[in-house]
Design a protein around this motif. Sequence first.
Motif, mmCIF file in Angstrom:
data_model
loop_
_atom_site.group_PDB
_atom_site.id
_atom_site.type_symbol
_atom_site.label_atom_id
_atom_site.label_comp_id
_atom_site.label_asym_id
_atom_site.label_seq_id
_atom_site.Cartn_x
_atom_site.Cartn_y
_atom_site.Cartn_z
ATOM 1 N N ILE A 137 50.836 41.303 -19.955
ATOM 2 C CA ILE A 137 50.098 40.859 -21.142
ATOM 3 C C ILE A 137 48.789 41.637 -21.282
ATOM 4 C CG2 ILE A 137 48.760 38.931 -22.098
ATOM 5 C CD1 ILE A 137 50.969 37.068 -20.989
ATOM 6 N N SER A 141 47.718 44.775 -23.994
ATOM 7 C CA SER A 141 46.564 44.549 -24.859
ATOM 8 C C SER A 141 45.540 45.673 -24.776
ATOM 9 C CB SER A 141 45.880 43.227 -24.475
ATOM 10 O OG SER A 141 46.779 42.150 -24.572
ATOM 11 N N ALA A 175 45.024 39.011 -29.395
ATOM 12 C CA ALA A 175 46.386 38.558 -29.122
ATOM 13 C C ALA A 175 46.588 38.393 -27.623
ATOM 14 C CB ALA A 175 47.399 39.555 -29.693
ATOM 15 N N THR A 178 45.183 34.972 -26.512
ATOM 16 C CA THR A 178 46.013 33.793 -26.764
ATOM 17 C C THR A 178 47.255 33.805 -25.879
ATOM 18 O OG1 THR A 178 47.116 34.884 -28.650
ATOM 19 C CG2 THR A 178 45.205 33.494 -29.133
ATOM 20 N N LEU A 179 47.862 34.968 -25.691
ATOM 21 C CA LEU A 179 49.033 35.067 -24.819
ATOM 22 C C LEU A 179 48.668 34.722 -23.377
ATOM 23 C CD1 LEU A 179 50.223 36.571 -27.329
ATOM 24 C CD2 LEU A 179 51.347 38.110 -25.720
ATOM 25 N N GLU A 190 54.645 34.276 -26.189
ATOM 26 C CA GLU A 190 54.939 34.895 -27.486
ATOM 27 C C GLU A 190 54.735 33.933 -28.647
ATOM 28 O OE1 GLU A 190 55.446 37.981 -28.519
ATOM 29 O OE2 GLU A 190 55.006 38.591 -26.462
ATOM 30 N N TRP A 192 52.348 32.200 -29.146
ATOM 31 C CA TRP A 192 50.924 32.176 -29.457
ATOM 32 C C TRP A 192 50.398 33.506 -29.989
ATOM 33 C CZ3 TRP A 192 47.907 27.792 -29.030
ATOM 34 C CH2 TRP A 192 48.542 26.683 -28.471
ATOM 35 N N ARG A 193 51.286 34.475 -30.184
ATOM 36 C CA ARG A 193 50.828 35.796 -30.636
ATOM 37 C C ARG A 193 50.223 35.754 -32.034
ATOM 38 N NH1 ARG A 193 51.482 40.916 -29.068
ATOM 39 N NH2 ARG A 193 53.014 40.362 -27.465
ATOM 40 N N ASP A 197 46.732 37.322 -33.451
ATOM 41 C CA ASP A 197 46.723 38.349 -34.499
ATOM 42 C C ASP A 197 45.811 37.939 -35.658
ATOM 43 O OD1 ASP A 197 48.467 40.022 -33.141
ATOM 44 O OD2 ASP A 197 50.251 39.298 -34.203
#
Length: 288
Positions: A137, A141, A175, A178-179, A190, A192-193, A197
């Motif tokens: 993750i 990012s 993103a 949150t992930l 996913e 929470w993507r 965004d």
Amino acid sequence: MHMERVEMALEAALSEAGGAKCPPLLASALRYAVFPGGHRIRPQIVLAVATACGDPNPHHTDAAAVAIELMHCASLVHDDLPAFDDAPIRRGKPTIHVEYNEPLAILTGDALIVLAYEALGRAFSDDPRQLARMISIVSRSVGAPGGIIAGQAWESESTISLVDYQRAKTGALFAGATLAGAAAAGRDPEAWRALGDYIGEAYQVADDLRDLLCDAEELGKPAHQDERRARPNAAAQLGIGGAKARLTELADAAAASIPDCPGAEQLRVVIRAQTRQLFPSQLEQYAA
């Protein structure tokens, strides 16, 4: 509460890295780059999402928040270098390469990246599968093809898509926040993507507005950088009224995108409050 928790976790990580065996100037520069911080929006999002999901393992959550924030701080150190923005101030004080020197600034950014992974490694050593997921993750990012490094790299291209540029340069780490918060709480990241965004785009639109409307003293960093460096700017493309309207849309979409979880309603309150804080005060005079 979340802010205090973030600061305590960062302090623990920096105390370990900047111990007696660390070169004194590097130890000083690491602390200078992280403290005092800004609003700590990204790590607070990690904690807010994990809390909404029950936060069953706070130790994991804290490490995820630390990793996200250290990556953000590293990106600021590198962004400010003469090779990129050549910025003299950040958060209202001289940037690392100005306060220390350019080689040390490069090393400081590098060390913060390594420290982010070290924080994850220590916290998740008892759960290799979770560690692998969290590393993935955070890495996606930050790196290529769509992380914040890729976002910086778009500035070296002859043409830049506003959407691709801002999704990578700013949105990717939101993103990731949150992930990471969902993953730390044992939830499907996913799902929470979308929240990340939307928040990421809202932050970028707000930052573009501030770049146009505010001066360096208000920003704590150089103003009008996008115009000066011919970079995409949502406020310039949409107009100030259009950007204000887009910011409102994104705030609503972020709140609506929160997946079902025990603390969903409270998280909606938090997200709406945080996104509202992004609005520059100068926007009041502009119609949406």
